[in-house]
Scaffold this motif. Structure first.
Motif, short mmCIF file in Angstrom:
data_model
loop_
_atom_site.label_atom_id
_atom_site.label_comp_id
_atom_site.label_asym_id
_atom_site.label_seq_id
_atom_site.Cartn_x
_atom_site.Cartn_y
_atom_site.Cartn_z
N GLU A 72 0.86 -1.18 0.00
CA GLU A 72 0.00 0.00 0.00
C GLU A 72 0.90 1.23 0.00
O GLU A 72 1.84 1.32 0.80
N ILE A 73 0.63 2.16 -0.92
CA ILE A 73 1.51 3.33 -1.00
C ILE A 73 0.72 4.62 -0.90
O ILE A 73 -0.48 4.65 -1.13
N GLU A 74 1.44 5.67 -0.54
CA GLU A 74 0.87 7.01 -0.61
C GLU A 74 1.82 7.83 -1.46
O GLU A 74 3.00 7.98 -1.14
N LEU A 75 1.28 8.36 -2.58
CA LEU A 75 2.11 9.19 -3.44
C LEU A 75 2.07 10.62 -2.94
O LEU A 75 1.00 11.16 -2.69
N VAL A 76 3.22 11.22 -2.77
CA VAL A 76 3.26 12.61 -2.32
C VAL A 76 4.10 13.43 -3.29
O VAL A 76 4.89 12.86 -4.05
N ASP A 77 3.89 14.74 -3.29
CA ASP A 77 4.66 15.59 -4.19
C ASP A 77 6.12 15.61 -3.78
O ASP A 77 6.44 15.41 -2.61
N PRO A 78 6.99 15.88 -4.76
CA PRO A 78 8.41 15.92 -4.43
C PRO A 78 8.66 16.88 -3.27
O PRO A 78 8.05 17.94 -3.20
N GLY A 79 9.52 16.50 -2.39
CA GLY A 79 9.81 17.36 -1.24
C GLY A 79 8.87 17.10 -0.07
O GLY A 79 9.10 17.54 1.04
N GLN A 80 7.78 16.37 -0.34
CA GLN A 80 6.79 16.15 0.71
C GLN A 80 7.13 14.96 1.59
O GLN A 80 6.57 14.79 2.66
N GLU A 81 8.03 14.13 1.08
CA GLU A 81 8.31 12.92 1.85
C GLU A 81 8.87 13.26 3.22
O GLU A 81 8.48 12.69 4.24
N GLN A 82 9.77 14.26 3.23
CA GLN A 82 10.35 14.66 4.51
C GLN A 82 9.26 15.24 5.41
O GLN A 82 9.30 15.08 6.64
N GLU A 83 8.27 15.89 4.80
CA GLU A 83 7.16 16.45 5.58
C GLU A 83 6.36 15.32 6.23
O GLU A 83 5.99 15.39 7.40
#
Ligand code: GDP
Length: 609
Positions: A72-83
């Protein structure tokens, strides 16, 4: 099941939701699943996609790979992973462990959308005025960006910033605050471009639409025509066998408003909106600004939990202990539950509309998360600004630059009255970008246009754009002496039209505003049935009865309209000159304060050369 030619390795895929940045390469993606880049490349190849290990992958490719592994994944915008990582500190509460039916109902949150001038603002005012809880102790309605009314014994929350720009900007930031959209269509004008856009935005957000055909009091109202136009746009009215609720209303004459509210409650019922009032609050920032006396002020919508005075709150890069909560009637309250809009005082900084807020487990965590975000934002800005300031052009010159065949950057300084409009504006401006012309936002900010804005515009060759904010006389003179162009607007689409026109070399003749006078409000008289009369002292020029006026409070335009009455010592007069006192009456605008400036002006066309 998996493709026969592809055999995943045996290593276990990590448990839980895996956060992945959009556009990740196989090299970045593989390890997230305990796989190698080669595994990803090979898998995609068997699915007919030829990619290299460092190439950026589409959402579909990433999802395909995750599906294959049952992850199961959650796609986030670039730079959002650290958030996302950062948010773990906050241990954000949700209602997922609670059976939906066990949660209490909450009020629906409504956004009003539609074409300009179709009556969104009037409708919002009408609904509010007709439903203010009678006898509420000491309550005077305040514009805080949202309000709640009680209809048929049930609460309904309205977001007070009509239009799809604010709605889209919020969504772009991941904030889905709206449960139902009211689409206002003027019965005489019918479905117009912004109506269609609003429909598209609501549909994209999967938010149900209730249509209000407004201005049915007008002689040339043609609701039948509107129905067929709606049907053409995929909104088939119930009366035609479709599932779109439509009511005919007149915001002006207060017709059909109750039916509209009934319909909203019906849709809310179907949506089965529930949320827990227990525990730490989470929600979204609707509007934020800096108040001279009170510091940063944010209007938030509580979405779950209960927000209380004293709570340690984080909203984007802002944090603080809640010092006071003020409701839409200007009253201080101790706490606010789900679907309640409330103003929050006590934050360290001006949050941005669309920022999610959360009450942190403790103050230390609130502070550390906010400060980390602030550092990231500062770093990101630094990176961007460098490219913006180099070699940009002004609105007036942009077409020439494009014509020379070079790609060009239109440098702008954008100032607006509230964060919501600012974000919406920037968002919309970005959409105008084309390969041959980029838009460089040198500076964006909330508040009046200042001398330092002009200085920056001069050094970075930028045009200053003001949305609902204006320069004062001193700043205007300074801009003229520095040769900096300032353009001020009160309607987003006019602004966008101008920028687009400049890009196409077709900037229309401009209207020059001649400020004819200004007066300072010294005292306010409330006259029954007439409304507020401002006792004023004319500072410059003269105030003329039939001129256009605007109200300015701390550099921000808070109202536009016309003078209703102009008096000196109970006598109606045509004009009052500088150095004299007078009484100015405005039927539509009641929210006057001492120290407000009333500016009168005329429009004069300056032909382009
Ligand atoms: P917005 O741009 O959609 O927010 O539109 P406004 O609420 O500012 O309304 C635009 C104009 O239409 C104003 O002059 C309103 O007084 C007028 N208006 C709004 N509703 C009605 C209505 O029901 N009937 C009539 N006749 N005029 C209306």
């Amino acid at each position: 099941m998996g493709m026969p030619s592809y055999t995943p390795q045996d290593a276990a895929v990590p448990d839980g939701i895996i956060v992945i940045e959009r556009g990740s390469s196989p090299q970045a993606l593989g390890p997230k699943f305990n796989r190698t880049a080669a595994d990803v490349v090979r898998f995609l190849l068997t699915n007919g996609e030829m990619v290299t290990a460092t190439q950026s992958l589409s959402d579909e490719m990433i999802e395909l790979f995750a599906d294959e592994l049952g992850a199961e994944i959650e796609l986030v915008d670039p730079g959002q992973e650290q958030e996302v990582e950062l948010q773990k500190v906050l241990d954000i509460p949700d209602d997922e462990d609670i059976e939906h039916d066990d949660l209490p109902e909450r009020a629906p949150v409504i956004t009003v959308m539609g074409h300009v001038d179709h009556g969104k603002t009037k409708l919002l005012d009408r609904i509010r005025n007709a439903n203010v809880v009678a006898g509420e102790a000491g309550g005077i309605t305040q514009h805080i960006g949202a309000y709640q009314v009680i209809h048929g014994g049930r609460p309904i929350t309205f977001l007070d910033t009509p239009g799809h720009e604010a709605f889209t900007a919020m969504r772009a930031r991941g904030a889905d605050a709206t449960d139902v959209v009211v689409l206002v269509v003027a019965a005489d004008d019918g479905v117009m471009p912004q109506t269609v856009e609003a429909i598209q935005h609501a549909k994209a957000a999967e938010v149900p639409i209730v249509v209000a055909i407004n201005k049915i009091d007008r002689e040339n109202a043609d609701p039948q025509r509107v129905l067929s136009q709606l049907a053409d746009n995929g909104l088939v009215p119930e009366s035609w066998g479709g599932d779109t609720m439509v009511c005919e209303v007149s915001a002006l004459q207060s017709i059909g408003i109750d039916e509209l509210l009934d319909n909203l409650l019906v849709v809310a019922e179907v949506e089965d909106l529930r949320s827990s009032p227990k525990g730490r609050a989470t929600g979204v920032v609707l509007e934020a600004h800096l108040d001279v006396g009170r510091g940063p002020v944010a209007t938030v919508l509580v979405q779950r939990g209960t927000l209380k005075v004293g709570d340690p709150l984080v909203a984007g890069p802002a944090w603080g202990r809640v010092r006071a909560l003020i409701n839409d009637l200007g009253q201080q309250i101790r706490e606010a539950g789900p679907s309640t809009p409330v103003q929050v005082l006590g934050l360290s900084d001006v949050a941005a509309s669309g920022d999610n807020f959360v009450v942190a487990p403790d103050e230390r965590k609130a502070k550390s998360v906010a400060e980390t975000r602030e550092r990231w934002q500062r770093d990101a800005r630094r990176g961007r600004d460098a490219s913006v300031i180099a070699g940009g052009a002004r609105l007036e010159d942009i077409f020439e630059q494009i014509q020379t065949g070079e790609s060009s950057t239109l440098n702008l300084i954008v100032k607006a009255d509230v964060h919501g409009s600012l974000e919406a504006l920037i968002e919309s401006l970005r959409k105008l970008e084309r390969p041959e012309v980029k838009i460089g936002v040198v500076l964006r900010g909330v508040g009046g246009i200042t001398e330092s804005d002009i200085q920056l515009a001069e050094t970075s060759n930028a045009t200053v754009i003001g949305f609902n904010v204006r320069p004062d006389r001193r700043v205007r003179d300074f801009a003229a002496s520095e040769g900096v162009e300032i353009r001020t607007y009160e309607v987003i689409y006019k602004l966008l039209e101008d920028v687009e026109a400049a890009m196409l070399g077709m900037l229309a003749p401009e209207y020059e505003e001649i400020v004819t006078g200004d007066a300072e409000v010294r005292e306010i008289f409330r006259v029954p049935r007439v409304g507020a009369i401002a006792g004023c002292y004319v500072l410059n020029g003269k105030i003329t009865r039939n001129s256009k006026v605007r109200f300015i409070r701390e550099g921000t335009v808070i109202w536009n309209g016309e003078i209703d009455s102009l008096r000196r010592f109970k006598e109606d007069v045509r004009e009052v000159a500088a150095g004299y006192e007078c009484g100015i009456g405005l039927s539509d605008f009641q929210d006057l304060r001492d120290g407000d400036i009333i500016e009168t002006f005329e429009l004069r066309e300056i032909p382009r050369v």
